[in-house]
Motif scaffolding. Structure first.
Motif, PDB file in Angstrom:
ATOM      1  N   ALA A  20       0.802  -1.116  -0.129  1.00  0.00           N
ATOM      2  CA  ALA A  20       0.030  -0.087  -0.001  1.00  0.00           C
ATOM      3  C   ALA A  20       1.057   1.193   0.048  1.00  0.00           C
ATOM      4  CB  ALA A  20      -0.872  -0.121   1.287  1.00  0.00           C
ATOM      5  N   ARG A  21       2.269   1.232   0.631  1.00  0.00           N
ATOM      6  CA  ARG A  21       2.790   2.234   0.419  1.00  0.00           C
ATOM      7  C   ARG A  21       3.422   2.448  -1.020  1.00  0.00           C
ATOM      8  NH1 ARG A  21       5.010   0.574   5.558  1.00  0.00           N
ATOM      9  NH2 ARG A  21       6.877  -0.322   4.465  1.00  0.00           N
ATOM     10  N   GLU A  22       3.417   1.448  -1.837  1.00  0.00           N
ATOM     11  CA  GLU A  22       3.904   1.712  -3.064  1.00  0.00           C
ATOM     12  C   GLU A  22       2.981   1.831  -4.266  1.00  0.00           C
ATOM     13  OE1 GLU A  22       5.470  -2.474  -3.825  1.00  0.00           O
ATOM     14  OE2 GLU A  22       6.865  -2.206  -2.158  1.00  0.00           O
ATOM     15  N   ARG A  23       1.821   1.448  -3.836  1.00  0.00           N
ATOM     16  CA  ARG A  23       0.686   1.828  -4.880  1.00  0.00           C
ATOM     17  C   ARG A  23      -0.862   1.672  -4.071  1.00  0.00           C
ATOM     18  NH1 ARG A  23       2.707  -3.129  -6.600  1.00  0.00           N
ATOM     19  NH2 ARG A  23       0.980  -4.681  -7.186  1.00  0.00           N
ATOM     20  N   PRO A  24      -1.782   2.235  -4.902  1.00  0.00           N
ATOM     21  CA  PRO A  24      -3.059   2.130  -4.240  1.00  0.00           C
ATOM     22  C   PRO A  24      -3.455   0.602  -4.006  1.00  0.00           C
ATOM     23  CG  PRO A  24      -3.017   3.669  -5.981  1.00  0.00           C
ATOM     24  CD  PRO A  24      -1.739   2.898  -6.055  1.00  0.00           C
ATOM     25  N   LEU A  25      -4.426   0.691  -2.956  1.00  0.00           N
ATOM     26  CA  LEU A  25      -4.966  -0.837  -2.554  1.00  0.00           C
ATOM     27  C   LEU A  25      -5.625  -1.588  -3.737  1.00  0.00           C
ATOM     28  CD1 LEU A  25      -5.273  -2.649   0.041  1.00  0.00           C
ATOM     29  CD2 LEU A  25      -7.343  -1.619   0.264  1.00  0.00           C
ATOM     30  N   ASP A  26      -6.577  -0.901  -4.442  1.00  0.00           N
ATOM     31  CA  ASP A  26      -7.226  -1.623  -5.886  1.00  0.00           C
ATOM     32  C   ASP A  26      -6.027  -2.006  -6.859  1.00  0.00           C
ATOM     33  OD1 ASP A  26      -6.648   1.056  -6.375  1.00  0.00           O
ATOM     34  OD2 ASP A  26      -8.713   1.219  -7.150  1.00  0.00           O
ATOM     35  N   GLU A  27      -4.744  -1.597  -6.590  1.00  0.00           N
ATOM     36  CA  GLU A  27      -3.977  -1.881  -7.742  1.00  0.00           C
ATOM     37  C   GLU A  27      -2.946  -3.062  -7.640  1.00  0.00           C
ATOM     38  OE1 GLU A  27      -1.554   1.492  -9.077  1.00  0.00           O
ATOM     39  OE2 GLU A  27      -3.676   2.892  -9.394  1.00  0.00           O
ATOM     40  N   PHE A  28      -3.339  -3.709  -6.461  1.00  0.00           N
ATOM     41  CA  PHE A  28      -2.713  -5.024  -6.026  1.00  0.00           C
ATOM     42  C   PHE A  28      -3.359  -6.254  -5.636  1.00  0.00           C
ATOM     43  CE2 PHE A  28      -1.907  -2.419  -2.299  1.00  0.00           C
ATOM     44  CZ  PHE A  28      -2.181  -3.526  -1.326  1.00  0.00           C
ATOM     45  N   GLY A 103     -11.318   8.681   2.509  1.00  0.00           N
ATOM     46  CA  GLY A 103     -11.766   9.234   1.600  1.00  0.00           C
ATOM     47  C   GLY A 103     -13.290   8.990   1.106  1.00  0.00           C
ATOM     48  N   PRO A 104     -13.663   9.739   0.304  1.00  0.00           N
ATOM     49  CA  PRO A 104     -15.062   9.582  -0.143  1.00  0.00           C
ATOM     50  C   PRO A 104     -15.650   8.210  -0.598  1.00  0.00           C
ATOM     51  CG  PRO A 104     -13.980  10.963  -1.663  1.00  0.00           C
ATOM     52  CD  PRO A 104     -13.198  10.768  -0.545  1.00  0.00           C
ATOM     53  N   THR A 105     -14.509   7.322  -1.274  1.00  0.00           N
ATOM     54  CA  THR A 105     -14.986   6.098  -1.867  1.00  0.00           C
ATOM     55  C   THR A 105     -13.866   4.888  -1.076  1.00  0.00           C
ATOM     56  OG1 THR A 105     -12.857   6.089  -3.249  1.00  0.00           O
ATOM     57  CG2 THR A 105     -14.912   6.708  -4.261  1.00  0.00           C
ATOM     58  N   GLY A 106     -13.908   5.399   0.430  1.00  0.00           N
ATOM     59  CA  GLY A 106     -13.099   4.436   1.265  1.00  0.00           C
ATOM     60  C   GLY A 106     -14.278   3.353   1.779  1.00  0.00           C
ATOM     61  N   ALA A 108     -16.191   1.626   4.316  1.00  0.00           N
ATOM     62  CA  ALA A 108     -16.988   1.757   5.710  1.00  0.00           C
ATOM     63  C   ALA A 108     -16.751   0.718   6.746  1.00  0.00           C
ATOM     64  CB  ALA A 108     -18.455   1.758   5.409  1.00  0.00           C
ATOM     65  N   ALA A 109     -16.555  -0.485   5.941  1.00  0.00           N
ATOM     66  CA  ALA A 109     -16.117  -1.600   7.022  1.00  0.00           C
ATOM     67  C   ALA A 109     -14.730  -1.305   7.896  1.00  0.00           C
ATOM     68  CB  ALA A 109     -16.038  -2.889   6.381  1.00  0.00           C
ATOM     69  N   VAL A 110     -13.828  -1.133   7.098  1.00  0.00           N
ATOM     70  CA  VAL A 110     -12.610  -0.742   7.512  1.00  0.00           C
ATOM     71  C   VAL A 110     -12.437   0.343   8.749  1.00  0.00           C
ATOM     72  CG1 VAL A 110      -9.982  -0.176   7.429  1.00  0.00           C
ATOM     73  CG2 VAL A 110     -11.104  -1.783   5.707  1.00  0.00           C
ATOM     74  N   LEU A 111     -13.186   1.435   8.537  1.00  0.00           N
ATOM     75  CA  LEU A 111     -13.135   2.765   9.144  1.00  0.00           C
ATOM     76  C   LEU A 111     -14.018   2.383  10.353  1.00  0.00           C
ATOM     77  CD1 LEU A 111     -12.333   5.539   9.244  1.00  0.00           C
ATOM     78  CD2 LEU A 111     -14.392   6.222   7.966  1.00  0.00           C
ATOM     79  N   ALA A 112     -15.293   1.197  10.169  1.00  0.00           N
ATOM     80  CA  ALA A 112     -15.955   1.028  11.399  1.00  0.00           C
ATOM     81  C   ALA A 112     -15.270   0.141  12.412  1.00  0.00           C
ATOM     82  CB  ALA A 112     -17.334   0.124  11.045  1.00  0.00           C
ATOM     83  N   ARG A 113     -14.280  -0.352  11.980  1.00  0.00           N
ATOM     84  CA  ARG A 113     -13.212  -1.476  12.583  1.00  0.00           C
ATOM     85  C   ARG A 113     -12.342  -0.559  13.565  1.00  0.00           C
ATOM     86  NH1 ARG A 113     -11.615  -6.840  11.331  1.00  0.00           N
ATOM     87  NH2 ARG A 113      -9.996  -6.456  12.520  1.00  0.00           N
ATOM     88  N   LEU A 114     -11.969   0.467  12.960  1.00  0.00           N
ATOM     89  CA  LEU A 114     -10.732   1.274  13.262  1.00  0.00           C
ATOM     90  C   LEU A 114     -11.582   2.300  14.484  1.00  0.00           C
ATOM     91  CD1 LEU A 114      -8.247   2.773  13.389  1.00  0.00           C
ATOM     92  CD2 LEU A 114      -8.803   4.313  11.560  1.00  0.00           C
ATOM     93  N   ARG A 115     -12.806   2.681  14.149  1.00  0.00           N
ATOM     94  CA  ARG A 115     -13.626   3.316  15.098  1.00  0.00           C
ATOM     95  C   ARG A 115     -13.877   2.663  16.362  1.00  0.00           C
ATOM     96  NH1 ARG A 115     -16.476   7.893  14.589  1.00  0.00           N
ATOM     97  NH2 ARG A 115     -16.091   8.112  12.473  1.00  0.00           N
ATOM     98  N   ALA A 116     -14.286   1.356  16.192  1.00  0.00           N
ATOM     99  CA  ALA A 116     -14.595   0.275  17.214  1.00  0.00           C
ATOM    100  C   ALA A 116     -13.365   0.247  18.143  1.00  0.00           C
ATOM    101  CB  ALA A 116     -15.053  -0.757  16.751  1.00  0.00           C
ATOM    102  N   ARG A 117     -12.238   0.112  17.567  1.00  0.00           N
ATOM    103  CA  ARG A 117     -10.864  -0.289  18.320  1.00  0.00           C
ATOM    104  C   ARG A 117     -10.487   0.930  19.162  1.00  0.00           C
ATOM    105  NH1 ARG A 117      -8.705  -3.661  20.847  1.00  0.00           N
ATOM    106  NH2 ARG A 117      -8.389  -4.962  19.087  1.00  0.00           N
TER     107      ARG A 117
END
Length: 185
Positions: A20-28, A103-106, A108-117
């Motif tokens: 993910a540091r090398e390229r966007p998540l949807d590109e690997f 971001g706007p196309t982020g 929701a599931a990942v953000l919800a997990r981070l919020r819960a943690r």
């Protein structure tokens, strides 16, 4: 927990963060993550159903690692707690990935997990604290307010271009959480 399974999960998390540091998540692909982790695709699927679940675990682990630096007994610090600085260092190191999550196309599931943690970390802090500032408020309301405020400021800091230093970001989060304090009196 099985040590080998935990080692495999951790390797997959590290591989995802490196890619993910090398390229966007949807590109690997899952295959690339597995190869980078030194495991096969079937091992990936034994632990994770998809990249989003792996990402949620990786970010969850980062928040948990930062929380591990919190003292057992809460004492209000004079400035941003080191746990906050450690967490923002991780966010800064993986800024493109976090921007995509927030971001706007982020995700929701990942953000919800981070919020819960983060909510759980805040709750634990209040349980071990003797602070009376929030007397009369339910713990879930306190945790939701602090978590939402902290994540909102982290997102605003993260999206700035150029992004200020981690130290400035931590100061902003800390000041937003403290509010105007005596200025209200």
């Amino acid at each position: 927990m099985d040590v080998r399974a935990e080692r495999t999960r951790r390797s997959l998390q590290v591989a995802l963060l490196q890619l993910a540091r090398e390229r966007p998540l949807d590109e690997f692909t899952v295959a690339e993550i597995a190869a980078r982790a030194g495991v096969n695709r079937s091992s990936f699927y034994q632990h994770y159903s998809d990249k989003e679940t792996l990402l949620a675990d990786a970010l969850d682990a980062a928040a948990e690692a930062a929380a591990a630096t919190l003292p057992a007994q809460y004492e209000p610090p004079n400035g941003p707690p080191q746990a906050l600085v450690h967490f923002l260092e991780h966010v800064d190191e993986h800024a493109a990935l976090y921007r995509s999550v927030f971001g706007p196309t982020g995700s929701a599931a990942v953000l919800a997990r981070l919020r819960a943690r983060i909510d759980a970390i805040v709750r634990e802090g209040f349980v071990s604290s003797a602070d009376t500032a929030y007397d009369g408020l339910p713990i879930d309301i306190i945790a939701a307010g602090i978590t939402g405020s902290a994540l909102g400021v982290v997102e605003a800091w993260l999206m700035r271009d150029p992004r200020p230093s981690v130290e400035i970001g931590a100061e902003w989060v800390w000041r937003a959480l403290l509010g105007p304090g005596s200025a209200w009196a």
